[in-house]
Design a protein around this motif. Structure first.
Motif, PDB file in Angstrom:
ATOM      1  N   THR A 301      49.956  59.575  69.103  1.00  0.00           N
ATOM      2  CA  THR A 301      51.151  59.728  69.920  1.00  0.00           C
ATOM      3  C   THR A 301      51.399  58.469  70.739  1.00  0.00           C
ATOM      4  O   THR A 301      52.488  58.267  71.251  1.00  0.00           O
ATOM      5  N   ALA A 302      50.403  57.620  70.883  1.00  0.00           N
ATOM      6  CA  ALA A 302      50.595  56.363  71.593  1.00  0.00           C
ATOM      7  C   ALA A 302      51.389  55.396  70.731  1.00  0.00           C
ATOM      8  O   ALA A 302      51.509  55.557  69.518  1.00  0.00           O
ATOM      9  N   GLU A 303      51.929  54.349  71.351  1.00  0.00           N
ATOM     10  CA  GLU A 303      52.761  53.402  70.612  1.00  0.00           C
ATOM     11  C   GLU A 303      51.929  52.622  69.603  1.00  0.00           C
ATOM     12  O   GLU A 303      52.326  52.415  68.474  1.00  0.00           O
ATOM     13  N   ALA A 304      50.764  52.152  70.013  1.00  0.00           N
ATOM     14  CA  ALA A 304      49.920  51.382  69.102  1.00  0.00           C
ATOM     15  C   ALA A 304      49.051  52.330  68.282  1.00  0.00           C
ATOM     16  O   ALA A 304      48.522  53.286  68.813  1.00  0.00           O
ATOM     17  N   PRO A 305      48.912  52.071  66.970  1.00  0.00           N
ATOM     18  CA  PRO A 305      48.084  52.966  66.152  1.00  0.00           C
ATOM     19  C   PRO A 305      46.624  52.902  66.568  1.00  0.00           C
ATOM     20  O   PRO A 305      46.098  51.859  66.933  1.00  0.00           O
ATOM     21  N   ALA A 306      45.984  54.064  66.539  1.00  0.00           N
ATOM     22  CA  ALA A 306      44.568  54.129  66.870  1.00  0.00           C
ATOM     23  C   ALA A 306      43.744  53.627  65.695  1.00  0.00           C
ATOM     24  O   ALA A 306      44.252  53.480  64.592  1.00  0.00           O
ATOM     25  N   PRO A 307      42.474  53.344  65.900  1.00  0.00           N
ATOM     26  CA  PRO A 307      41.635  52.924  64.776  1.00  0.00           C
ATOM     27  C   PRO A 307      41.606  54.004  63.693  1.00  0.00           C
ATOM     28  O   PRO A 307      41.799  55.174  63.961  1.00  0.00           O
ATOM     29  N   TRP A 308      41.328  53.534  62.483  1.00  0.00           N
ATOM     30  CA  TRP A 308      41.217  54.438  61.333  1.00  0.00           C
ATOM     31  C   TRP A 308      40.207  55.524  61.652  1.00  0.00           C
ATOM     32  O   TRP A 308      39.098  55.251  62.094  1.00  0.00           O
ATOM     33  N   GLN A 309      40.568  56.795  61.448  1.00  0.00           N
ATOM     34  CA  GLN A 309      39.748  57.898  61.937  1.00  0.00           C
ATOM     35  C   GLN A 309      39.385  58.886  60.837  1.00  0.00           C
ATOM     36  O   GLN A 309      40.228  59.266  60.040  1.00  0.00           O
ATOM     37  N   ILE A 310      38.133  59.276  60.828  1.00  0.00           N
ATOM     38  CA  ILE A 310      37.657  60.372  59.978  1.00  0.00           C
ATOM     39  C   ILE A 310      36.847  61.292  60.877  1.00  0.00           C
ATOM     40  O   ILE A 310      35.958  60.838  61.598  1.00  0.00           O
ATOM     41  N   THR A 311      37.148  62.570  60.844  1.00  0.00           N
ATOM     42  CA  THR A 311      36.364  63.551  61.586  1.00  0.00           C
ATOM     43  C   THR A 311      35.785  64.547  60.592  1.00  0.00           C
ATOM     44  O   THR A 311      36.516  65.095  59.764  1.00  0.00           O
ATOM     45  N   LEU A 312      34.481  64.764  60.676  1.00  0.00           N
ATOM     46  CA  LEU A 312      33.788  65.698  59.793  1.00  0.00           C
ATOM     47  C   LEU A 312      33.345  66.914  60.592  1.00  0.00           C
ATOM     48  O   LEU A 312      32.637  66.786  61.585  1.00  0.00           O
ATOM     49  N   ILE A 313      33.796  68.101  60.162  1.00  0.00           N
ATOM     50  CA  ILE A 313      33.327  69.357  60.749  1.00  0.00           C
ATOM     51  C   ILE A 313      32.291  69.930  59.790  1.00  0.00           C
ATOM     52  O   ILE A 313      32.594  70.199  58.624  1.00  0.00           O
ATOM     53  N   THR A 314      31.066  70.094  60.278  1.00  0.00           N
ATOM     54  CA  THR A 314      30.004  70.597  59.411  1.00  0.00           C
ATOM     55  C   THR A 314      29.294  71.761  60.094  1.00  0.00           C
ATOM     56  O   THR A 314      29.304  71.890  61.314  1.00  0.00           O
ATOM     57  N   GLY A 315      28.697  72.610  59.297  1.00  0.00           N
ATOM     58  CA  GLY A 315      28.009  73.781  59.830  1.00  0.00           C
ATOM     59  C   GLY A 315      27.675  74.754  58.716  1.00  0.00           C
ATOM     60  O   GLY A 315      28.006  74.536  57.543  1.00  0.00           O
ATOM     61  N   ARG A 316      27.012  75.852  59.081  1.00  0.00           N
ATOM     62  CA  ARG A 316      26.601  76.864  58.111  1.00  0.00           C
ATOM     63  C   ARG A 316      27.790  77.461  57.372  1.00  0.00           C
ATOM     64  O   ARG A 316      28.899  77.541  57.927  1.00  0.00           O
ATOM     65  N   PRO A 317      27.588  77.925  56.140  1.00  0.00           N
ATOM     66  CA  PRO A 317      28.642  78.705  55.482  1.00  0.00           C
ATOM     67  C   PRO A 317      29.017  79.918  56.326  1.00  0.00           C
ATOM     68  O   PRO A 317      28.140  80.608  56.862  1.00  0.00           O
ATOM     69  N   GLY A 318      30.313  80.165  56.456  1.00  0.00           N
ATOM     70  CA  GLY A 318      30.791  81.323  57.203  1.00  0.00           C
ATOM     71  C   GLY A 318      30.936  81.094  58.685  1.00  0.00           C
ATOM     72  O   GLY A 318      31.355  81.998  59.419  1.00  0.00           O
ATOM     73  N   VAL A 319      30.639  79.867  59.171  1.00  0.00           N
ATOM     74  CA  VAL A 319      30.659  79.619  60.614  1.00  0.00           C
ATOM     75  C   VAL A 319      32.076  79.329  61.128  1.00  0.00           C
ATOM     76  O   VAL A 319      32.287  79.265  62.341  1.00  0.00           O
ATOM     77  N   GLY A 320      33.035  79.143  60.220  1.00  0.00           N
ATOM     78  CA  GLY A 320      34.420  78.982  60.646  1.00  0.00           C
ATOM     79  C   GLY A 320      34.930  77.559  60.629  1.00  0.00           C
ATOM     80  O   GLY A 320      35.855  77.216  61.367  1.00  0.00           O
ATOM     81  N   LYS A 321      34.380  76.706  59.767  1.00  0.00           N
ATOM     82  CA  LYS A 321      34.803  75.302  59.707  1.00  0.00           C
ATOM     83  C   LYS A 321      36.257  75.179  59.273  1.00  0.00           C
ATOM     84  O   LYS A 321      37.047  74.453  59.890  1.00  0.00           O
ATOM     85  N   SER A 322      36.619  75.879  58.201  1.00  0.00           N
ATOM     86  CA  SER A 322      38.000  75.796  57.705  1.00  0.00           C
ATOM     87  C   SER A 322      38.984  76.346  58.728  1.00  0.00           C
ATOM     88  O   SER A 322      40.057  75.769  58.944  1.00  0.00           O
ATOM     89  N   SER A 323      38.619  77.460  59.360  1.00  0.00           N
ATOM     90  CA  SER A 323      39.509  78.057  60.359  1.00  0.00           C
ATOM     91  C   SER A 323      39.742  77.103  61.519  1.00  0.00           C
ATOM     92  O   SER A 323      40.859  76.961  62.016  1.00  0.00           O
ATOM     93  N   LEU A 324      38.685  76.415  61.958  1.00  0.00           N
ATOM     94  CA  LEU A 324      38.823  75.462  63.055  1.00  0.00           C
ATOM     95  C   LEU A 324      39.710  74.290  62.640  1.00  0.00           C
ATOM     96  O   LEU A 324      40.587  73.864  63.407  1.00  0.00           O
ATOM     97  N   ALA A 325      39.495  73.754  61.437  1.00  0.00           N
ATOM     98  CA  ALA A 325      40.297  72.615  60.976  1.00  0.00           C
ATOM     99  C   ALA A 325      41.766  72.981  60.890  1.00  0.00           C
ATOM    100  O   ALA A 325      42.643  72.222  61.316  1.00  0.00           O
ATOM    101  N   VAL A 326      42.062  74.157  60.333  1.00  0.00           N
ATOM    102  CA  VAL A 326      43.457  74.579  60.191  1.00  0.00           C
ATOM    103  C   VAL A 326      44.074  74.855  61.557  1.00  0.00           C
ATOM    104  O   VAL A 326      45.227  74.504  61.820  1.00  0.00           O
ATOM    105  N   ALA A 327      43.301  75.482  62.457  1.00  0.00           N
ATOM    106  CA  ALA A 327      43.814  75.749  63.805  1.00  0.00           C
ATOM    107  C   ALA A 327      44.128  74.442  64.519  1.00  0.00           C
ATOM    108  O   ALA A 327      45.167  74.316  65.189  1.00  0.00           O
TER     109      ALA A 327
END
Length: 611
Positions: A301-327
């Motif tokens: 949202t800032a005028e200058a682009p931020a550095p190239w970003q990758i965020t990894l959400i990891t955790g046990r199966p069923g812990v809600g990773k996909s739900s958190l990413a979509v939310a």
């Protein structure tokens, strides 16, 4: 022996057709034919034979059906054999003996001919492929999800092949031939924009411009009434060309709008594209994790682009990773004028998609569909060329299984933020900001249960509610299944479900509708091998344990024990305990659900060895 499934299932030899036995035996054979010369797990075979209601003796029954199928095949042809290979069975056969394999191979040749600009060869090869098609795949064996999914996939390949054929014929000026074949297909598949575009081109080609415009109006009216959306870019462009008196040129098959109409933005609306699954109405908790994500998803949202970003959400199966990413992606509305996009890196059968398939899907969402049979390097060039000129955008890559699967989908532009979810740490994904998702704490788990079953019901049985929450181990997926069962039976005492979830066979209780916790967890633990599950059974300690205790239980030296524990940590089969031991060293925790799965597998292995 030749097998045909493009229609009713039949097997033939030089002397005639082969009787395939009773219905269950045919279902077993059909399931094995879906994965020729590949292992099909016992779980998948059970699903194919009994769908959602298997008997307790299902694994033993599978052994009996395999025995009879072996006798049937041996009596007809020694070249096709059913081989026991953990975790299931494999139909050892030359794949070319199956009509689906020949069909798909011929379709691929037709696509290559289209890419090479040889329409006559496209016509001949597509005709050869369609000659194998005798009707809906597995006719007479409808019902099992495995067969239904495979039938839908093959039907999609058939339609795609016909669209390649129609594009080739349009290029040759064979407009009448296209009209004759495309009209009945539109009746059967009214929302397939590509067929409608080819129909409009054919009408225009035979001089029926008014009918072509009427066809566009019919499509717009249907999409508006049924979907609340406008036709996609290709149809609108065709309409404008016809109105302007410009002769529309046939586009390559995959450069037409290959996404369904509901994915296209309505004409005239100046908003960023949103290609996300719907969020969960009862999404609960995760305030700290969302706060950790938001600096990343709001940085542009800032005028200058931020550095190239990758965020990894990891955790046990069923812990809600996909739900958190979509939310998080939904909550980032307004931060990404270039759009928010989503690609599931797992196919419906739980197999990882290769990078080319995932990248082609992402390009389609970006409205930059690639020509057929694009090499990975060409797909990469198209994706990164788009990213260079794009506005800030968010890409969610869900259910990744390896860093190598993710790397080709990472743009080389700082205006793209990538959010990845994975059950494994993806250690080779350099530079990623990692969000480790822990199970929900007890109070958040109770809050989620209240939202599903109602606050009053939880207040009436607080002890039972807490027992259910404890049995679910803070996994939102398990809580939703348990809550879904209670919500479906309003008068069922919560204590009854709590008792069931504390029983030795409690995994059987974690199922509601088409959602089965056991299957979902095993899909998430797909990276774990037999050695890992054996180690889990050796540890067999509900709760926390130290490294010294692990040495004793594993019967290994320190170096080998560290290697085993590291592997189990990567696979999410064990985790670190929140507090160190009295000696200050870290302790480990083996979730009870993981131990249940390990014992479940051990029982299945014993039953398999009983034959």
């Amino acid at each position: 022996m030749q097998f045909s499934v493009l229609g009713p299932l039949i097997a033939t030899t030089a002397t005639g057709s082969v009787p395939l036995g009773p219905h269950k035996q045919q279902l077993l054979l059909a399931a094995l034919l879906c994965r020729p010369d590949q292992v099909v797990s016992v779980d998948h075979l059970v699903d194919a034979l009994w769908n959602e209601d298997p008997p307790k003796s299902a694994a033993k029954n599978i052994q009996v059906y395999v025995h009879h199928l072996r006798r049937t095949l041996a009596a007809a042809d020694e070249t096709a054999r059913v081989v026991h290979q953990r975790p299931g069975y494999r139909l050892a056969i030359d794949p070319e003996k199956i009509d689906t394999v020949r069909f798909e191979h011929t379709v691929d040749l037709a696509r290559r001919a289209a890419t090479a600009g040889d329409p006559a060869r496209v016509d001949r090869l597509t005709g050869d492929a369609m000659a194998l098609w005798r009707g809906r795949p597995f006719t007479g064996l409808e019902g099992p999800a495995l067969l239904e999914d495979e039938a839908a996939r093959l039907e999609e390949r058939r339609l795609s092949a016909l669209e390649v054929l129609f594009t080739a014929r349009l290029g040759l000026g064979l407009y009448h031939e296209v009209l004759e074949e495309v009209e009945p297909l539109i009746l059967a598949h009214p929302y397939r924009e590509q067929l409608r575009a080819q129909y409009m081109q054919a009408l225009h080609g035979v001089g029926r411009q008014s009918d072509a415009l009427i066809a566009f109006d019919d499509a717009r009216r249907l999409f508006s009434l049924e979907l609340g959306l406008e036709p996609g870019t290709v149809l609108r462009r065709l309409q404008q060309d016809i109105l302007a008196g410009t002769s529309p040129t046939p586009a390559p098959r995959d450069s037409l709008c290959a996404t369904p109409p509901q994915a296209a933005a309505p004409a005239g609306r100046d908003t960023a594209a949103v290609q996300l699954p719907p969020g969960l109405a009862d999404f609960t908790g995760r305030r700290r994790e969302l706060a950790d994500l938001f600096p990343d998803v709001q940085a542009h949202t800032a005028e200058a682009p931020a550095p190239w970003q990758i965020t990894l959400i990891t955790g046990r199966p069923g812990v809600g990773k996909s739900s958190l990413a979509v939310a998080a992606a939904h909550a980032a509305e307004g931060a990404f004028p270039g759009g928010r996009y989503y690609v599931d890196l797992m196919d419906p059968q739980g197999r990882p998609k290769d990078a080319s398939q995932a990248l082609a899907e992402l390009l389609q969402e970006l409205d930059h569909a690639a020509p057929p049979l694009c090499e990975l390097s060409e797909l990469l060039w198209r994706y990164r060329a788009h990213a260079d000129d794009a506005e800030p955008a968010l890409v969610v890559l869900d259910n990744a299984t390896s860093a190598s699967q993710v790397r080709p989908l990472l743009p080389n532009s700082p205006v793209f933020t990538t959010l990845v979810t994975s059950c494994t740490p993806l250690a080779g994904l350099d530079g990623a900001h990692v969000v480790e998702l822990d199970p929900l704490p007890p109070e958040d788990s109770l809050a989620l249960l209240r939202r599903i079953v109602g606050a009053q019901r939880v207040a009436d049985e607080p002890g039972a509610a807490r027992r259910i929450v404890e049995a679910c181990e803070g996994l939102p997926l398990a809580l939703r299944i348990a809550g879904g069962r209670l919500a479906a039976h309003r008068r069922w005492p919560m204590a009854g479900l709590a008792d069931a979830l504390e029983s030795p066979d409690r995994l059987d209780e974690f199922a509601v509708g088409d959602v089965d916790l056991r299957k979902r967890l095993m899909r998430g633990y797909a990276s774990a091998g037999e050695a890992d599950w054996s180690a889990v059974r050796l540890l067999a300690h509900e709760g926390e344990f130290s490294f010294r205790e692990a040495l004793h239980r594993l019967g290994a030296g320190p170096t080998e024990a560290r290697r085993v524990l590291g592997r189990l940590l990567d696979a999410q089969l064990i985790g670190f305990a929140p507090d160190p031991g009295p000696d200050g060293h870290c302790r480990f925790r083996l979730p009870r659900l993981v131990l249940d799965l390990a014992r479940d597998q051990m029982r299945a292995d014993v039953e398999l060895l009983g034959l």
